[in-house]
Design an enzyme around this catalytic site. Structure first.
Site, PDB file in Angstrom:
ATOM      1  N   ARG A  76       0.830  -1.194   0.000  1.00  0.00           N
ATOM      2  CA  ARG A  76       0.000   0.000   0.000  1.00  0.00           C
ATOM      3  C   ARG A  76       0.875   1.259   0.000  1.00  0.00           C
ATOM      4  NH1 ARG A  76      -3.327   2.094   4.560  1.00  0.00           N
ATOM      5  NH2 ARG A  76      -5.132   3.169   3.715  1.00  0.00           N
ATOM      6  N   LYS A 131       2.377  -8.322  11.581  1.00  0.00           N
ATOM      7  CA  LYS A 131       1.822  -8.425  10.237  1.00  0.00           C
ATOM      8  C   LYS A 131       2.193  -9.746   9.571  1.00  0.00           C
ATOM      9  CE  LYS A 131       1.455  -5.850   5.890  1.00  0.00           C
ATOM     10  NZ  LYS A 131       1.692  -4.545   5.239  1.00  0.00           N
ATOM     11  N   ARG A 175      -2.566   2.247  14.111  1.00  0.00           N
ATOM     12  CA  ARG A 175      -1.513   1.732  14.963  1.00  0.00           C
ATOM     13  C   ARG A 175      -2.027   1.594  16.394  1.00  0.00           C
ATOM     14  NH1 ARG A 175       0.240   1.116  10.656  1.00  0.00           N
ATOM     15  NH2 ARG A 175       2.199   1.791   9.747  1.00  0.00           N
TER      16      ARG A 175
END
Length: 320
Positions: A117, A182, A317
């Site tokens: 992204r 992630k 976040r």
């Protein structure tokens, strides 16, 4: 692909993880031992660890479970192309949208210019992870694609759960997480004109056997091998269930929109009920996550009450 043929042949010989001498490899491929050494160095530049031990030869740090185009194609209804080496699976499809059937899939063992992204580089070592993109023609147009990355995320996490990989969660708007790290990223790109069908390319990169010493990733990350808990990981099976699940999710989305995906997302939201910091350029918003709404916007309970946020420049976040 011709320029990579020798390297790919070497990898097939080494894929089992056993030692193989430079002399034997050279004889098998009709090249010198010096040429074998040169090609081995090139393979290492693809992110593959290969050891050389005097008197024994070359060995992969771990065996490779290479993708099999025939096996995958026989299991899915979507047209599938598999490339050992490609610049970007998303870019390949984007350049061909006028000639592709909706649902066409591109897979690769290695991306030279994989991207995430906002133009970020996606680290893509050969044969270690999974890089898959699907083209989809959305007749309802570009406006109807709102929230599509959320639909894709739900489809992939549910596909993992269906074959025993539990504990994977979703991070708004386009990441898969495992234990706050992630695991995978989703990138939806589109072309088209107002009032016409939208041409969508949906890409996903998932860490499966990412080398533990990978230094180029600038955030906490996980590999599916850490999720597995003793389960055997078959990259071909993963590719098949991802393609099948994504295809069905996109068909459902076309018929019913976001409605059915909202509760499914909220069950899997990694941050639901947790305090977070939402970043929009220089602006920061603090609040508690309450899932998503019917537009795919994230819902935050802030000091001003319940607020929704959506947009390409938003990043989520954990609050400090």
């Amino acid at each position: 692909m011709k320029e990579h043929s020798v390297k790919l042949s070497l990898l097939r010989h080494l894929a089992s993880g056993e030692f193989c001498s430079g002399e034997l490899l050279g004889a098998e491929l009709g090249i010198s031992r010096a040429a074998v050494s040169k090609h081995i160095k090139g393979i290492q530049e693809w992110g593959i660890d290969i050891f050389r031990v005097q008197g024994k030869g070359y060995q992969l740090a771990q065996s490779l479970n290479l993708l099999d185009a025939t096996q995958i194609q026989n299991a899915v209804r979507n047209p599938v192309e598999l490339f050992p080496i490609i610049d970007s699976t998303n870019q390949y499809l984007l350049e061909r949208v006028d000639n592709l059937a909706s649902g066409s899939v591109c897979l690769a063992e290695y991306q030279a210019n994989g991207r995430g992204r906002r133009g970020r580089q996606w680290i893509s070592p050969f044969g270690s992870n999974l890089y898959v993109s699907m083209y989809w023609r959305l007749d309802a147009g570009m406006a109807a694609a709102m929230g599509l990355s959320l639909v894709v995320g739900v489809a992939i996490v549910e596909a993992l759960a269906s074959i025993g990989f539990d504990g994977v969660r979703l991070k708004w708007p386009n990441d898969l997480y495992f234990q706050d790290r992630k695991l995978a990223g989703i990138l939806v790109e589109m072309t088209g004109q107002a009032g016409a069908a939208a041409h969508l390319v949906i890409g996903m990169g998932m860490n499966i056997f990412m080398p533990e010493n990978e230094q180029a990733i600038d955030q906490p990350w996980a590999s599916l091998s850490q999720v597995a808990a003793g389960l055997k990981i078959d990259r071909n099976l993963l590719a098949i269930v991802f393609i099948q699940s994504l295809d069905q999710a996109l068909r459902d989305y076309e018929l019913y929109g976001m409605k059915d995906f909202i509760p499914r997302w909220n069950r899997l939201d990694n941050f639901i009920g947790r305090k977070v910091k939402l970043l929009m350029g220089p602006k920061e918003v603090y609040g508690v996550v309450h899932g998503i709404n019917e537009y795919g916007a994230v819902l935050l309970e802030t000091e001003n009450g319940m607020e929704s946020y959506i947009g390409g420049e938003i990043s989520l976040r954990k609050a400090e």
